[in-house]
Write a protein that holds these residues in place. Structure first.
Motif, PDB file in Angstrom:
ATOM      1  N   PRO A 142       0.838  -1.207   0.000  1.00 11.17           N
ATOM      2  CA  PRO A 142       0.000   0.000   0.000  1.00 11.17           C
ATOM      3  C   PRO A 142       0.873   1.257   0.000  1.00 11.17           C
ATOM      4  CG  PRO A 142      -0.756  -1.563   1.635  1.00 11.17           C
ATOM      5  CD  PRO A 142       0.522  -2.116   1.097  1.00 11.17           C
ATOM      6  N   TRP A 143       0.476   2.270  -0.758  1.00  9.24           N
ATOM      7  CA  TRP A 143       1.289   3.475  -0.874  1.00  9.24           C
ATOM      8  C   TRP A 143       1.074   4.405   0.313  1.00  9.24           C
ATOM      9  CZ3 TRP A 143      -1.911   7.683  -0.896  1.00  9.24           C
ATOM     10  CH2 TRP A 143      -3.206   7.496  -1.378  1.00  9.24           C
ATOM     11  N   GLN A 144       2.062   5.225   0.552  1.00 11.22           N
ATOM     12  CA  GLN A 144       1.960   6.294   1.541  1.00 11.22           C
ATOM     13  C   GLN A 144       2.560   7.532   0.931  1.00 11.22           C
ATOM     14  OE1 GLN A 144       3.789   5.056   5.225  1.00 11.22           O
ATOM     15  NE2 GLN A 144       1.722   4.722   6.033  1.00 11.22           N
ATOM     16  N   VAL A 145       1.904   8.651   1.119  1.00 13.15           N
ATOM     17  CA  VAL A 145       2.400   9.913   0.573  1.00 13.15           C
ATOM     18  C   VAL A 145       2.328  10.940   1.687  1.00 13.15           C
ATOM     19  CG1 VAL A 145       1.916  11.735  -1.102  1.00 13.15           C
ATOM     20  CG2 VAL A 145       1.627   9.364  -1.767  1.00 13.15           C
ATOM     21  N   GLY A 146       3.312  11.812   1.751  1.00 12.34           N
ATOM     22  CA  GLY A 146       3.319  12.809   2.824  1.00 12.34           C
ATOM     23  C   GLY A 146       3.762  14.172   2.346  1.00 12.34           C
ATOM     24  N   GLN A 147       4.138  14.999   3.308  1.00 13.19           N
ATOM     25  CA  GLN A 147       4.483  16.387   3.005  1.00 13.19           C
ATOM     26  C   GLN A 147       5.535  16.536   1.902  1.00 13.19           C
ATOM     27  OE1 GLN A 147       5.632  18.018   6.758  1.00 13.19           O
ATOM     28  NE2 GLN A 147       3.560  17.921   7.609  1.00 13.19           N
ATOM     29  N   PRO A 148       6.618  15.739   1.920  1.00 11.98           N
ATOM     30  CA  PRO A 148       7.670  15.991   0.921  1.00 11.98           C
ATOM     31  C   PRO A 148       7.165  15.932  -0.517  1.00 11.98           C
ATOM     32  CG  PRO A 148       8.421  14.427   2.576  1.00 11.98           C
ATOM     33  CD  PRO A 148       6.971  14.634   2.820  1.00 11.98           C
ATOM     34  N   GLU A 149       6.231  15.017  -0.769  1.00 17.50           N
ATOM     35  CA  GLU A 149       5.750  14.873  -2.149  1.00 17.50           C
ATOM     36  C   GLU A 149       4.685  15.918  -2.499  1.00 17.50           C
ATOM     37  OE1 GLU A 149       5.674  12.411   0.097  1.00 17.50           O
ATOM     38  OE2 GLU A 149       6.434  10.529  -0.736  1.00 17.50           O
ATOM     39  N   LEU A 150       4.031  16.482  -1.482  1.00 22.56           N
ATOM     40  CA  LEU A 150       2.824  17.273  -1.747  1.00 22.56           C
ATOM     41  C   LEU A 150       3.006  18.785  -1.602  1.00 22.56           C
ATOM     42  CD1 LEU A 150       0.171  15.046   0.092  1.00 22.56           C
ATOM     43  CD2 LEU A 150       0.902  14.942  -2.296  1.00 22.56           C
ATOM     44  N   TYR A 151       3.742  19.204  -0.558  1.00 22.88           N
ATOM     45  CA  TYR A 151       3.725  20.626  -0.189  1.00 22.88           C
ATOM     46  C   TYR A 151       4.255  21.548  -1.291  1.00 22.88           C
ATOM     47  CZ  TYR A 151       2.491  20.383   4.801  1.00 22.88           C
ATOM     48  OH  TYR A 151       1.836  20.245   5.987  1.00 22.88           O
ATOM     49  N   ALA A 152       5.426  21.205  -1.814  1.00 21.36           N
ATOM     50  CA  ALA A 152       6.134  22.188  -2.642  1.00 21.36           C
ATOM     51  C   ALA A 152       5.357  22.596  -3.890  1.00 21.36           C
ATOM     52  CB  ALA A 152       7.505  21.630  -3.028  1.00 21.36           C
ATOM     53  N   GLN A 153       4.643  21.624  -4.477  1.00 23.96           N
ATOM     54  CA  GLN A 153       3.929  21.920  -5.724  1.00 23.96           C
ATOM     55  C   GLN A 153       2.421  22.026  -5.508  1.00 23.96           C
ATOM     56  OE1 GLN A 153       5.575  21.686  -9.000  1.00 23.96           O
ATOM     57  NE2 GLN A 153       7.555  21.524  -7.995  1.00 23.96           N
ATOM     58  N   GLY A 154       1.979  21.950  -4.255  1.00 28.38           N
ATOM     59  CA  GLY A 154       0.542  22.027  -3.978  1.00 28.38           C
ATOM     60  C   GLY A 154      -0.224  20.870  -4.580  1.00 28.38           C
ATOM     61  N   ARG A 155       0.380  19.681  -4.536  1.00 26.69           N
ATOM     62  CA  ARG A 155      -0.278  18.507  -5.139  1.00 26.69           C
ATOM     63  C   ARG A 155      -1.252  17.864  -4.164  1.00 26.69           C
ATOM     64  NH1 ARG A 155       5.524  16.229  -7.170  1.00 26.69           N
ATOM     65  NH2 ARG A 155       5.573  17.297  -9.166  1.00 26.69           N
ATOM     66  N   SER A 156      -2.230  17.116  -4.712  1.00 32.80           N
ATOM     67  CA  SER A 156      -3.169  16.355  -3.878  1.00 32.80           C
ATOM     68  C   SER A 156      -3.204  14.908  -4.348  1.00 32.80           C
ATOM     69  CB  SER A 156      -4.604  16.882  -4.005  1.00 32.80           C
ATOM     70  OG  SER A 156      -4.649  18.265  -3.933  1.00 32.80           O
ATOM     71  N   VAL A 157      -3.450  14.024  -3.395  1.00 26.62           N
ATOM     72  CA  VAL A 157      -3.692  12.618  -3.734  1.00 26.62           C
ATOM     73  C   VAL A 157      -5.040  12.238  -3.128  1.00 26.62           C
ATOM     74  CG1 VAL A 157      -2.905  10.236  -3.504  1.00 26.62           C
ATOM     75  CG2 VAL A 157      -1.247  12.083  -3.722  1.00 26.62           C
ATOM     76  N   ALA A 158      -5.890  11.592  -3.929  1.00 31.21           N
ATOM     77  CA  ALA A 158      -7.210  11.160  -3.455  1.00 31.21           C
ATOM     78  C   ALA A 158      -7.389   9.693  -3.813  1.00 31.21           C
ATOM     79  CB  ALA A 158      -8.302  12.007  -4.116  1.00 31.21           C
ATOM     80  N   GLY A 159      -8.455   9.094  -3.313  1.00 32.55           N
ATOM     81  CA  GLY A 159      -8.703   7.686  -3.609  1.00 32.55           C
ATOM     82  C   GLY A 159     -10.177   7.444  -3.857  1.00 32.55           C
ATOM     83  N   PHE A 160     -10.457   6.319  -4.512  1.00 37.07           N
ATOM     84  CA  PHE A 160     -11.860   5.985  -4.778  1.00 37.07           C
ATOM     85  C   PHE A 160     -12.018   4.479  -4.903  1.00 37.07           C
ATOM     86  CE2 PHE A 160     -15.471   5.051  -7.548  1.00 37.07           C
ATOM     87  CZ  PHE A 160     -16.473   5.699  -6.845  1.00 37.07           C
TER      88      PHE A 160
END
Ligand SMILES: NC(=O)c1ccc[n+]([C@@H]2O[C@H](COP(=O)([O-])OP(=O)(O)OC[C@H]3O[C@@H](n4cnc5c(N)ncnc54)[C@H](OP(=O)(O)O)[C@@H]3O)[C@@H](O)[C@H]2O)c1
Length: 325
Positions: free
Chosen positions: A243-261
């Protein structure tokens, strides 16, 4: 009645035809005399590795069309003999299928049973990925993995209809690219090079929305392919990674979002939201915005052949089982 079950996990050969008593509907349920049953990648995952399997033997199958055979206590608005289409938690690989009425839909006017059986999982899912969850706006670019499969075929057309600025697809082999290009995609790349390809075609900017059913390294590379303020929607783990995990390092700098469905989880947690999503999604087929080609159809007793075809990664569009031989 006949049904398809497996007693142990393995290849398509573990799928066996069994004779079983036709089920009766419980309160709030109906039974359906199945005409057609959709084949989903999740059925292969159940058979091969026990995805969403509580106990064995297990009867796979998530979607069915046919005629309502009997209605359980407290059921309103559905009657025996009525044509219907349903999403079920499992057990659709059978001549008679039990369904909770929260996910049973009278056959929409303008659709036949064969077309309808292909829709309950992939059509609302693709709609949700792009709109309710992915929040696609006109002019934005989209990247869809598995672009030639069931979800991918629908997602390309829906994205194009929503006015996406560019619709990019990823497939495992160039043989599938032609199918995707006929269903809404502007360009189709292969999985090994997609992140370089996206960088090239967007002049380094990246895409606004990535739809990811694969997970693992593909999800990581998809995140890297996002533009500033880009969104990634995870909706599967076809690659079988942790299972994946994503946190601040991947998201903050570019204002990215990860969602699921997950449509099956939504069916449990918010059935009314699923109903209105499904009704919205059905309209896109009725009005001709979307067509989902059924590229192969097998008798129920040959379900293993359908699994071989999809598992061999050469299938495009949607595969169906029919209950007549
Ligand atoms: N979250 C939800 O609500 C939801 C609902 C429906 C489906 N899904 C997911 O959406 C995906 C498509 O489902 P579908 O039923 O429409 O099947 P499909 O796309 O018709 O066929 C299976 C797809 O999986 C891809 N694939 C197979 N093995 C793979 C692997 N090891 N790594 C990466 N990709 C692999 C194939 O694409 P390539 O061979 O081109 O890579 C193919 O497009 C599946 O991952 C499924 O689990 C999720």
């Amino acid at each position: 009645m006949r049904a398809i079950e497996f007693q142990k996990y393995g290849g398509p050969e573990v799928l066996k035809v069994v004779q079983a008593e036709p089920p009766s509907p419980g309160p709030g349920q109906v039974t359906i005399d199945a005409a057609y049953v959709g084949v989903n990648f999740a059925d292969l995952k159940a058979r091969a590795e026990g995805y969403r399997v509580d106990s064995l033997p297990f009867r796979p199958g998530l979607e069915v069309s046919g005629r309502i055979r009997a209605v359980g206590h407290g059921v309103e608005g559905l009657r025996p003999g009525q044509e219907a289409v349903a999403l079920v938690n499992s057990g659709a690989y059978a001549e008679v299928v039990v369904a909770d009425t929260t996910t049973v839909f009278p056959l929409p006017e303008g659709l036949d049973l064969r077309t309808a059986a292909a829709l309950p999982t992939v059509l609302p899912t693709a709609h949700a990925l792009l709109h309710e969850v992915g929040r696609l706006r006109a002019g934005e670019s989209v990247l869809v993995h598995g672009a030639a499969g069931g979800i991918g075929t629908v997602a390309g057309q829906l994205a194009r209809a929503a006015g996406a600025g560019a619709v990019y697809g990823v497939v495992s082999s160039t043989a599938k690219a032609g199918h995707a290009l006929q269903h809404g995609y502007d360009e189709v790349f292969t999985a090994d090079t997609f992140s370089d390809d996206i960088r090239r075609v967007t002049q380094g900017k990246g895409v606004d929305l990535v739809l990811d059913p694969v997970g693992g390294d593909t999800l990581r590379r998809g995140l890297d392919a996002l533009a500033v303020f880009g969104r990634l929607v995870s909706f599967g783990n076809a690659g079988g990674a942790e299972p994946w995990q994503v946190g601040q390092p991947e998201l903050y700098a570019q204002g990215r979002s990860v969602a699921g469905f997950s449509i099956l989880a939504l069916a449990q947690s918010a059935p009314e939201a699923l109903r209105s999503l499904t009704e919205r999604a059905f309209r896109t087929v009725i009005d001709g915005t979307v067509a989902l080609p059924i590229t192969a159809e097998f008798p129920l007793s040959h379900a293993a052949e359908a699994h071989r075809l999809m598992g061999g990664r050469t299938s495009t569009g949607k595969l169906l089982l029919r209950t007549t031989d």
